[in-house]
Enzyme design. Structure first.
Site, PDB file in Angstrom:
ATOM      1  CB  SER A 107      -0.941   0.007   1.209  1.00  0.00           C
ATOM      2  OG  SER A 107      -0.215   0.201   2.417  1.00  0.00           O
ATOM      3  CE  LYS A 167      -9.595   1.424   1.184  1.00  0.00           C
ATOM      4  NZ  LYS A 167      -8.261   1.280   0.570  1.00  0.00           N
TER       5      LYS A 167
END
Length: 358
Positions: free
Chosen positions: A187, A305
């Site tokens: 990430s 998201k």
């Protein structure tokens, strides 16, 4: 040119298509979308020849969420003969003169990657022919248009050009970043790309400087914290989970085992706020809005998201709501930008600056 060719992540063609239709309509340019799921690109075919040139110039690439790169293109070239693919391409590019660069590309799909070696090999003779014909300058020039040849299948290509001041500096719009061996998670590449994308290179030293204070909400195990630490910042890492031991040993990280939605910084000297939490996008947006209203940061980078349906519409609504909330709370001078970055998956990265200098 009659087509606008847009690269996007495979599986996000519908979102890219919805966005370009909306933006073209704002400019009162008519057309229709041609795309297939998992192609990794979208075609917006204009009703009038030449309108694609207008779109490629007037719609700023950085303002598009789901497009990585775009160029004005001719009609699809099909059945290019194996013994001479160059001649039809040259004919299609006859009205493009003195371009500064050539990019022979493919969409970013597993199937298309099989053509990568061919594209590299094909670039050499095509470049020379274009130079000899005056389509391409003898030396690369970053201020001139870029010629694009995208092979969407074997012997099948879209050809055209992009404006150098409204184009990604990377082939297909994909930056190639290296994963650091000591980074806690992959990430970390998302925040690294976000800094490169949203912060101009000439301003990075000032706005991403050593000694700054930052907060990372939902930090565990430390992928985003890693990018802040390597730039010399001091980080309040907020997460109930454990942090990477190597990061903690730097002395630049203080770990707060707390809920990121309830955490309040003990000191109000935060420059950067970053957040990559697996949570409903509207809830994350509301959290960032609260921090902005309290004046707890100057610049923020956070991920939203994405839901499985109506992703473009949902993101647009969240961004519009955020702008409205900030204005209603007397925050007049701010900048919101959003991009589906290469290292993002089912998420988008949002950049928010309070009191931007430009």
């Amino acid at each position: 040119m009659i087509n606008l060719f847009l690269y996007c992540r495979s599986g996000y063609e519908k979102e890219c298509a919805a966005e370009i239709q909306h933006r073209a309509a704002e400019l009162e340019i008519g057309g229709f979308v041609k795309t297939n799921k998992k192609d990794g690109y979208v075609i917006f075919q204009c009703f009038q020849a030449g309108d694609a040139n207008i779109l490629a110039q007037k719609i700023k690439l950085d303002s598009l969420i789901f497009a990585r790169q775009m160029f004005a293109a001719k009609e699809l070239l099909k059945n290019l003969p194996e013994h001479d693919r160059i001649t039809p391409i040259m004919e299609a590019l006859s009205d493009v003169r003195n371009a500064g660069e050539l990019r022979v590309e493919t969409p970013d799909t597993n199937e298309a990657k099989e053509r990568t070696a061919f594209c590299r090999k094909f670039t050499v003779p095509l470049r020379q022919k274009l130079k000899n014909a005056g389509n391409l300058l003898k030396k690369e020039n970053s201020s001139r248009p870029i010629i694009h040849v995208c092979f969407v299948a074997s012997g099948t290509a879209y050809v055209g050009f992009s404006f150098s001041n409204n184009s990604s500096p990377y082939p297909m719009g994909i930056p190639r970043l290296k994963m650091a061996s000591d980074a806690p998670s992959r990430s970390t590449l998302k925040l690294d790309e976000a800094f490169i994308h949203f912060i101009p290179e000439e301003e990075q030293e000032q706005r991403l400087s050593s000694g700054m204070n930052a907060v990372d909400l939902g930090a565990c195990p430390g992928g985003w914290t890693y990018q802040l630490v390597r730039r010399g910042m001091f980080v309040a890492a907020v997460d109930n989970g454990p942090m990477d031991e190597g990061l903690m040993e730097t002395g630049q990280v203080k770990h707060y085992q707390a809920d990121g939605f309830r955490f309040e910084p003990p000191r109000k000297n935060i420059y950067w706020l970053v957040c990559d939490m697996i949570e409903k996008p509207s809830r994350v947006a509301e959290l960032i809005e609260a921090w902005a209203i309290n004046g707890w940061f100057k610049e923020a980078m956070f991920n939203l998201k994405l839901p499985m349906k109506s992703r473009y519409q949902d993101v647009s609504t969240i961004l519009e709501t955020m702008a409205t909330v900030l204005e209603e709370n007397e925050i007049k001078n701010f900048s919101i930008k959003c991009k589906h970055l290469y290292h993002d998956r089912d998420e988008v990265t949002v950049y928010l600056s309070l009191n931007p200098t430009q």
